[in-house]
Structures are given as C-alpha cells and as structure tokens.
Design a protein around this motif. Structure first.
Motif, short mmCIF file in Angstrom:
data_model
loop_
_atom_site.label_atom_id
_atom_site.label_comp_id
_atom_site.label_asym_id
_atom_site.label_seq_id
_atom_site.Cartn_x
_atom_site.Cartn_y
_atom_site.Cartn_z
N PRO A 105 53.05 -11.44 49.27
CA PRO A 105 53.24 -12.42 50.34
C PRO A 105 54.22 -11.94 51.42
CG PRO A 105 53.53 -13.40 48.16
CD PRO A 105 53.56 -11.91 47.99
N HIS A 106 54.34 -12.78 52.45
CA HIS A 106 55.30 -12.54 53.52
C HIS A 106 56.69 -13.02 53.10
CE1 HIS A 106 53.78 -16.69 54.24
NE2 HIS A 106 55.02 -16.93 54.62
N GLY A 112 52.63 -21.10 45.94
CA GLY A 112 51.24 -21.46 46.19
C GLY A 112 50.60 -20.77 47.36
N THR A 113 51.40 -20.15 48.24
CA THR A 113 50.79 -19.44 49.37
C THR A 113 50.01 -18.23 48.85
OG1 THR A 113 52.87 -18.26 49.70
CG2 THR A 113 52.45 -20.16 51.12
N TYR A 114 48.90 -17.96 49.49
CA TYR A 114 47.97 -16.89 49.16
C TYR A 114 47.13 -17.16 47.93
CZ TYR A 114 50.65 -14.49 52.72
OH TYR A 114 51.27 -14.17 53.90
N PHE A 115 47.28 -18.34 47.33
CA PHE A 115 46.41 -18.69 46.21
C PHE A 115 44.96 -18.80 46.66
CE2 PHE A 115 49.47 -20.76 42.90
CZ PHE A 115 50.26 -19.62 42.92
N LEU A 129 46.14 -10.75 41.49
CA LEU A 129 47.47 -11.00 40.93
C LEU A 129 48.43 -11.18 42.09
CD1 LEU A 129 48.98 -11.06 38.13
CD2 LEU A 129 49.54 -8.66 38.56
N ARG A 130 48.92 -12.41 42.27
CA ARG A 130 49.81 -12.72 43.39
C ARG A 130 51.26 -12.61 42.94
NH1 ARG A 130 54.08 -16.37 45.07
NH2 ARG A 130 53.61 -17.18 47.14
N LEU A 310 48.37 -15.93 63.31
CA LEU A 310 47.38 -15.31 62.43
C LEU A 310 47.10 -16.20 61.22
CD1 LEU A 310 45.64 -12.76 62.07
CD2 LEU A 310 47.48 -11.80 60.69
N GLY A 311 48.03 -17.07 60.89
CA GLY A 311 47.82 -18.00 59.79
C GLY A 311 47.15 -19.30 60.22
#
Length: 332
Positions: A105-106, A112-115, A129-130, A310-311
């Motif tokens: 992630p950033h 939960g971000t990028y899930f 795998l996050r 971008l998000g």
C-alpha cells in the motif's frame, strides 16, 4: 487537476511537523559521539556496496496464519514493540495456487485499502497477499495518529523503516514460496512502489512487478512533494537536499538501476501520472529516462491525472486495469 490534488491532499489533514533528529542509533549500535554527517556518508557507501546484505533475505520461523491474516516476527527489530510483528492479509484463489501477487500500500493507507484490488486478482485467477507496512494499522505505536515514523525528519529512522519494509516484503515472498506458489508478482503504490522496486532488485524470486507512481530519490519526493511538506519542515535548517539525498541513497531506487540492468530481465511496468504534485512528474520522467539509459526493458503508462486523483473515478479503473492485466499476462 492540481486544484483537485491539493483538495484531496488536505482532507482530514492531521500532519504534524516533528523535530529534526539524526537518528544515528537506527544505523549504528554505538555512534560514540561521531560527526553524524560523516557517519551517514560512510554508512551510505557501505550499504550500497553491500546492498544484498543490507536488504537480506530473512529466515522466518514463526509464520502464523489465523483466518486470512498472516503474521510473523519482523527480521528488523525497532524500538516500537507493536511494529516488530509484521502482518499481511491473504486472498487465496479457490483452485489456482500457481501464482500470487504481493500488494504494497501507499503511505498512511488505512485498514482494508487494496482489498478490492486483491479480490480482482482472485477473479483473474491469481492469489494475493496484502502487506501492512511498518508503523501502519496494527503496527502503529500508541503515540502516533499517522505512520509518521516510516518517512520522517529523522534521518536514521527513515532508513531503518524503508529497509524493514523491503525485508518484510522478502519475508512475504518466502512464505508464498513455502505455500507452493511457482510465480510471485508484486505491485506497490507510492512509497510502496519504492519498496517494491528495492525488493525486485534484491530478490530474484519476484517474477514480475508493477510500480504505481514512480520516483528515483526519496529525498527529492520529501523535498518537493505536496504530501510531505511537514517532513521537509522538520528537516529545513538542519540538512539540505543534496546531503539528504546522499544519506538516503541506500533506500532510493535510482542508485540501483545499474544493478537491475545486470540481472536477468523480468516483466516490469512503471505507471506515473502527469499532474502529480506528490511524486512530481519531473522526478518520474527522470526515472523513466534512467531506465532507457540503462537499457532496462520495461512497460510504461502515463495517466492524465494526479497522485490522489488516481484513486478517483474514472482514473482508478484505468489504473486497476493496467495493473491487473499486466500481472495476469506475465504470471499466468
């Protein structure tokens, strides 16, 4: 677009200007009152000359998975006990255990971000795998509201934090290999992109990579970036950009271009945005020129939005497509 970038950057803004610290204790057991400038210059030279040892492959013996959460003891010990346990959320594909993607992630990403990205990887047949970066989420010390220790006006701690991020990433690669995955890809966003690049250069078990936002020097991003104005405020009057760049060379992608060029070619895509104020676009273009100069085979995508936008729709859909389609193609 720049107006929108500034708007999104300042939403829920709880950035704190922290005092400048050399943080020699994060790179040396006993500085003995040495001139910190000389100490960091020497440390930088040694780390670059021995980068495989600096970003070593850890031996992890306590991988534990409970439900979908993997954890282990980080191979880099820090003064914050909470930060010394690494976490990652596992999204296994129902049937295909041939290929997996590590998602980085950033900076200051929330739980939960990028899930959603991980679930989309599942839809195209890839496990994922996050990783939780150092000082984020469960790893955040109680005195912090933001992950301020990852990139800070503390010269030594920032080095240790990025190094820990890379070594934790290599641990994640190790775990996926232990699960029987034959191919491992990686995608990192913003500071996660920097970490992903450093991991790719130092771990040949990573088969393909996407770098979402591109810049060559961490010092330059801190100095010129919209999102890091508070870090620069803590550094001002203590160090200049040129010397900070030299101190942080071991954690900066640009200096590893020659090393990457000498390695066997692997698929790699670089995504940057044309109106970025956090990873200023001139820094992204410098990195792209370095790739061409070193004759490193790569794919690129320049998206006409900014770092934060971008998000947002529709750019997030285009970005997701460029990430997922590329890794699906090269890991299937």
């Amino acid at each position: 677009m720049h107006k929108r970038e500034r708007h999104f950057a300042m939403l829920n803004d709880n950035r704190v200007v922290r005092p400048f610290e050399w943080g020699t204790e994060f790179i040396a057991d006993n500085a003995n009152g040495d001139d910190p400038r000389k100490l960091f210059i020497e440390f930088s030279k040694n780390a670059l000359a021995n980068s495989n040892e600096f970003f070593f492959k850890p031996e992890i013996r306590d991988f534990t998975i409970e439900g979908d959460v993997l954890n282990w003891t980080s191979a880099v010990e820090t003064p914050s006990p909470e930060n010394n346990t690494a976490y990652a959320t596992y999204f296994p594909h129902e049937t295909n255990r041939e290929a997996a993607v590590i998602v980085l992630p950033h900076w200051n990403a929330k739980a939960g971000t990028y899930f959603d990205l991980c679930r989309f990887f599942n839809k195209v047949g890839l496990s994922s795998l996050r990783l939780t970066l150092p000082y984020h989420e469960e790893r955040m010390p109680p005195e912090l509201e933001r992950a301020d220790y990852l990139v800070a006006p503390n010269v030594g701690r920032t080095i240790q934090s990025i190094r820990q991020s890379v070594i934790d990433t290599r641990a994640a690669v190790l775990w996926l290999k232990q699960q029987g995955y034959k191919k491992v890809g990686i995608v990192g966003t913003s500071v996660g992109s920097c970490v992903a690049f450093l991991a790719l250069v130092h771990d040949m078990d990573i088969d393909a990579a996407v770098f979402n936002h591109v810049s060559g020097y961490i010092a330059d991003v801190v100095w010129h970036g919209l999102s890091t104005y508070h870090v620069r405020a803590g550094l001002d009057d203590n160090v200049g950009l040129d010397e900070l760049r030299e101190y942080w060379l071991p954690i900066s992608p640009m200096v590893y271009m020659d090393k990457l060029a000498k390695l066997p070619a692997r698929p790699q895509r670089y995504i940057y945005t044309l109106y970025d104020l956090s990873f200023p676009v001139d820094l992204s273009r410098d990195t792209m020129r370095a790739l061409r100069r070193h004759k490193i085979k790569h794919s690129k995508a320049a998206i006409p939005c900014g770092h934060y936008t971008l998000g947002e729709k529709p750019w997030v859909y285009l970005d997701g497509y460029k990430i997922i389609s590329y890794l699906h193609k090269h890991l299937k």
